[in-house]
Scaffold this active site. Structure first.
Site, mmCIF file in Angstrom:
data_model
loop_
_atom_site.group_PDB
_atom_site.id
_atom_site.type_symbol
_atom_site.label_atom_id
_atom_site.label_comp_id
_atom_site.label_asym_id
_atom_site.label_seq_id
_atom_site.Cartn_x
_atom_site.Cartn_y
_atom_site.Cartn_z
ATOM 1 N N LYS A 74 0.835 -1.192 0.000
ATOM 2 C CA LYS A 74 0.000 0.000 0.000
ATOM 3 C C LYS A 74 0.867 1.239 0.000
ATOM 4 O O LYS A 74 1.929 1.273 0.631
ATOM 5 C CB LYS A 74 -0.890 0.033 1.244
ATOM 6 N N GLY A 178 -23.092 4.479 0.396
ATOM 7 C CA GLY A 178 -21.978 5.128 -0.298
ATOM 8 C C GLY A 178 -22.113 4.985 -1.802
ATOM 9 O O GLY A 178 -22.163 3.881 -2.321
ATOM 10 N N SER A 181 -17.506 5.884 -6.930
ATOM 11 C CA SER A 181 -17.366 5.278 -8.255
ATOM 12 C C SER A 181 -17.778 3.808 -8.252
ATOM 13 O O SER A 181 -18.409 3.331 -9.202
ATOM 14 C CB SER A 181 -15.930 5.415 -8.754
ATOM 15 N N VAL A 182 -17.470 3.068 -7.175
ATOM 16 C CA VAL A 182 -17.865 1.663 -7.101
ATOM 17 C C VAL A 182 -19.316 1.527 -6.664
ATOM 18 O O VAL A 182 -20.101 0.789 -7.271
ATOM 19 C CB VAL A 182 -16.950 0.880 -6.142
ATOM 20 N N GLY A 183 -19.696 2.247 -5.619
ATOM 21 C CA GLY A 183 -21.046 2.118 -5.089
ATOM 22 C C GLY A 183 -22.121 2.447 -6.110
ATOM 23 O O GLY A 183 -23.144 1.756 -6.202
#
Length: 345
Positions: A74, A178, A181-183
């Site tokens: 990360k 949420g 962009s993914v949600g």
């Protein structure tokens, strides 16, 4: 001081940006470590270090459970409160990140995360080849959000089958917490399936999505505690607290948000209440599976999609193992990751 099980952690003050650049390499036992580059505000840079350590370990587990020949890492750039990176500072940060990754001599490759984009990966890629999810025009696989959403949908199918005997999500009542962009992509996939949706986000401007999809708009707290089949956390982590879990009225929690459990005790409480929780690093693996299959392992888009959709089988196997051994799905996933990391298949 707690033990450190990471292979290496590199912390630098960026020579151009002056900001803390943190790269944590948790494991390369299965192959090159991979993980996103997070550009985020922290009250103290050591909070960013905590995120890097925790998220890199989760990436190791994510790759191992997904069967990828990669370990976890990360990058975190800790931005102090009150500083908003303008284009010049952003460029300086990305160049500092690239130099830090280069210093690791191929042990780690980065991709987008909170606060960064595929376009940012192209900038990093000007200085190091150890990057993925660049835009397609730069030879990359682009935005990972569609594949992450597709993988989460696959996980939801497995849970739906386990709970109700059918993998279809038509008629299922789900609460998506949420709409990033993914949600938002996941909400659209679920609406196309015919799911009954509750949608929420801290940004009231996202309410337009509920009208677009014929969904019900609620507050984030209402979304978490609504009477639904499945709660889908899709924002930042820490939403499953010891205070919230007793108030849940769902049969399962399955979503792409990282670090959903605020504490281990919250996870134990979910299990005692009989609420199925699929570990976030399992449900959210689609993006990294797609990117690594296409970019680092040179697979075709069809092969990548097939591997993303195979998350359904991974989750189904974990749920079956958990039930058979009387453990949580999280414990089953941890044991699977450990077996793969040690070569004891």
């Amino acid at each position: 001081m707690s033990s450190l099980d990471h292979e290496q952690v590199l912390i630098r003050t960026g020579t151009r940006s002056g900001l803390p650049i943190i790269v944590a390499v948790h494991s390369t036992a299965l192959g090159q470590a991979v993980g996103g580059c997070r550009l985020w505000h922290y009250a103290d840079w050591r909070d960013g270090l905590d995120d890097a350590l925790r998220l890199s370990a989760a990436m190791t587990a994510k790759c191992a459970v997904a069967g990828l020949a990669n370990g976890g890492g990360k990058t975190v750039v800790a931005v102090p409160p009150g500083i908003e990176p303008d284009p010049a500072l952003r460029r300086a940060v990305l160049d500092d990140v690239a130099d830090t990754i280069t210093a690791l001599d191929g042990a780690y490759a980065t991709g987008p995360d909170v606060g960064t984009t595929p376009a940012d990966m192209a900038v990093i890629g000007e200085r190091t080849p150890h990057v993925f999810c660049k835009p397609a025009q730069h030879g990359g696989s682009g935005d990972s959000s569609p594949a992450t959403a597709l993988g989460t949908l696959a996980a939801l199918r497995a849970v739906r089958r386990r709970l109700h005997g059918t993998r279809t999500l038509a008629g299922a009542r789900l609460s998506v917490v949420g709409l990033g962009s993914v949600g938002l992509r996941l909400a659209r996939l679920l609406a196309d399936e015919g799911a009954d949706l509750l949608l929420s986000d801290i940004d009231p401007a996202k309410r337009a999505a509920s009208d677009e999809l014929g969904a019900t708009w609620v507050s984030p707290e209402q979304a978490l505690t609504a009477d639904v089949d499945i709660v889908v956390p899709a924002a930042l982590g820490g939403v499953l607290t010891e205070e919230i879990v007793p108030r849940l009225r769902c049969a399962a929690v399955v979503g792409p948000a990282n670090n959903q459990l605020a504490t281990e005790a919250a996870g134990d409480l979910l299990h005692r209440r009989g609420i199925v929780w699929v570990p976030d690093y399992v449900a959210s693996a689609g993006g990294v599976v797609n990117a690594l299959t296409v970019e680092l392992h040179k697979g075709t888009p069809d092969e990548a999609r097939e591997r993303v959709e195979a998350i359904e089988h991974t989750v189904a196997d974990l749920l079956a193992t958990a039930e058979h051994r009387h453990v949580t799905p999280a414990q089953a996933a941890t044991e699977l990751a450990q077996r793969r990391l040690t070569g004891a298949w």
